[in-house]
Design an enzyme around this catalytic site. Structure first.
Site, PDB file in Angstrom:
ATOM      1  N   LYS A 116       0.837  -1.215   0.000  1.00 50.81           N
ATOM      2  CA  LYS A 116       0.000   0.000   0.000  1.00 50.81           C
ATOM      3  C   LYS A 116       0.861   1.250   0.000  1.00 50.81           C
ATOM      4  O   LYS A 116       0.372   2.360   0.086  1.00 50.81           O
ATOM      5  CB  LYS A 116      -0.876   0.017   1.258  1.00 50.81           C
ATOM      6  CG  LYS A 116      -1.806  -1.160   1.411  1.00 50.81           C
ATOM      7  CD  LYS A 116      -2.619  -0.961   2.693  1.00 50.81           C
ATOM      8  CE  LYS A 116      -3.431  -2.190   3.048  1.00 50.81           C
ATOM      9  NZ  LYS A 116      -4.019  -2.062   4.389  1.00 50.81           N
ATOM     10  N   HIS A 124      25.089  -9.764   3.182  1.00 53.53           N
ATOM     11  CA  HIS A 124      24.271 -10.832   3.780  1.00 53.53           C
ATOM     12  C   HIS A 124      25.074 -11.418   4.952  1.00 53.53           C
ATOM     13  O   HIS A 124      25.603 -12.531   4.876  1.00 53.53           O
ATOM     14  CB  HIS A 124      24.003 -11.888   2.697  1.00 53.53           C
ATOM     15  CG  HIS A 124      22.985 -12.929   3.052  1.00 53.53           C
ATOM     16  ND1 HIS A 124      22.446 -13.081   4.312  1.00 53.53           N
ATOM     17  CD2 HIS A 124      22.411 -13.896   2.287  1.00 53.53           C
ATOM     18  CE1 HIS A 124      21.584 -14.092   4.298  1.00 53.53           C
ATOM     19  NE2 HIS A 124      21.549 -14.597   3.089  1.00 53.53           N
TER      20      HIS A 124
HETATM   21  C1  NCD Z   1      21.786 -16.361  -0.884  1.00 57.47           C
HETATM   22  C2  NCD Z   1      21.157 -14.983  -0.942  1.00 57.47           C
HETATM   23  O1  NCD Z   1      19.971 -14.838  -0.650  1.00 57.47           O
HETATM   24  O2  NCD Z   1      21.904 -14.065  -1.226  1.00 57.47           O
HETATM   25  N1  NCD Z   1      20.900 -17.329  -0.395  1.00 57.47           N
HETATM   26  C3  NCD Z   1      20.912 -17.597   0.943  1.00 57.47           C
HETATM   27  O3  NCD Z   1      20.526 -16.784   1.749  1.00 57.47           O
HETATM   28  N2  NCD Z   1      21.419 -18.765   1.338  1.00 57.47           N
HETATM   29  C4  NCD Z   1      22.422 -16.766  -2.168  1.00 57.47           C
HETATM   30  C5  NCD Z   1      21.586 -16.749  -3.410  1.00 57.47           C
HETATM   31  O4  NCD Z   1      20.393 -16.444  -3.370  1.00 57.47           O
HETATM   32  O5  NCD Z   1      22.152 -17.065  -4.436  1.00 57.47           O
END
Ligand code: NCD
Length: 305
Positions: A80, A129
């Site tokens: 939204k 990440h």
């Molecule tokens: C990874 C991501 O999300 O970056 N996956 C994960 O979290 N294990 C790698 C990917 O998506 O290729």
């Protein structure tokens, strides 16, 4: 209040402490069964996920806590037009800690600045990440017993692969680390990671297109998927997607104790027949993610047993 947005938010002493806790959880899971009693984790996932979301949720359940979950941006108020900042403020009213994945680089930082509870970056676009890196580090520790003196090959999509960026950040703080960056020209490691991390820390690295040439030198081979969702055009993806396929024949050229890691999901870059090789550590790596997330949740909530 602590959040985890970038792996460098944790110093190496804290990484050691998380590894120690994770190893203790593996040996004595019952000791941890109530440590998060009455605490709630919110998982906010604006991008697909299997391992990261489910391992966060399993982690919280195994610590005796609860989970509230938003698994699809389309079913939330984001559709939204609600901002990440407002969502973070609101979810802070309902949960003690937030794990968030978002397609935009920097979204987790915005959430952390607006939340009143710890925020964990579960992936922000092609940027970083950090909790995948925690899973990677525990796997390396269990395999080698050290984070130093390792030659690490990173192969595939080094441009958009956020797990690669975070792992490089983490390992660049240890002695005797050397990287071999294996990618097609178009998917080379971004300049900001080469400059701000590798060059700044004086880490030796080489770049090559050839997996076969690099393999004999490696202690660790970190394979990655070509990140289709970050491409601007499908033709480029199709051209690059099968740049590297690890097979048992290619592995014959590697050290006997090399570890093959992959954050998963795998598409085509590791042949399934490699799974039987004792060097294939990627399923153990996925399992390790849950233990490190348990340790992290405890650390960010300031809980001990
Ligand atoms: C990874 C991501 O999300 O970056 N996956 C994960 O979290 N294990 C790698 C990917 O998506 O290729």
């Amino acid at each position: 209040m602590r959040s985890l947005i970038d792996i460098l938010d944790l110093d190496t002493g804290e990484i050691d402490a998380l590894v120690k806790t994770a190893l203790d959880i593996i040996s004595h899971p019952d000791t941890y069964a109530d440590v998060c009693r009455r605490k709630k984790l919110a998982t906010l996932f604006f991008e697909p996920s299997t391992r990261t979301r489910m391992s966060f949720e399993a982690a919280m359940y195994e610590l005796g806590g609860h989970v509230i979950s938003m698994t699809d941006g389309a079913s939330s108020s984001a559709s939204k037009g609600e901002s990440v900042a407002d969502t973070a403020k609101i979810v802070s009213c309902y949960a003690d800690i937030i794990a968030m994945r978002h397609p935009k680089e920097g979204a987790a930082l915005v959430a952390a600045k607006n939340a009143t509870v710890p925020v964990v970056n579960a992936g922000d676009g092609g940027h970083c990440h950090p909790t995948q890196t925690l899973a990677d580090l525990l796997t390396i520790w269990r395999g080698f017993g050290r984070f130093s003196n390792l030659t690490v090959g990173l192969c595939g999509d080094l441009k958009f692969g956020r797990t690669v960026h975070s792992l490089i950040g983490a390992l660049s703080r240890y002695q005797g680390i050397k990287f071999i960056l294996i990618s097609p020209e178009e998917l080379r490691l971004p300049g900001y990671v080469r400059g701000d991390v590798l060059d700044k820390c004086g880490i030796p690295y080489t770049e090559t297109k050839s997996l076969e040439d690099a393999l004999p030198e490696l202690d660790i081979l970190y394979m990655t998927r070509v990140q289709r969702e970050r491409f601007f055009n499908e033709e480029d993806y199709v051209r690059l997607k099968d740049s590297y396929v690890l097979t048992p024949e290619k592995l014959a050229g590697a050290k006997g104790d090399m570890a093959v890691l992959h954050p998963l999901p795998r598409v085509n870059e590791i042949s399934v027949s490699v799974d039987r090789d004792p060097r294939a550590k990627y399923f153990e790596q996925a399992a390790n993610g849950k233990y490190m997330r348990m340790a992290l949740i405890m650390m960010l909530l300031g809980l001990t047993v």
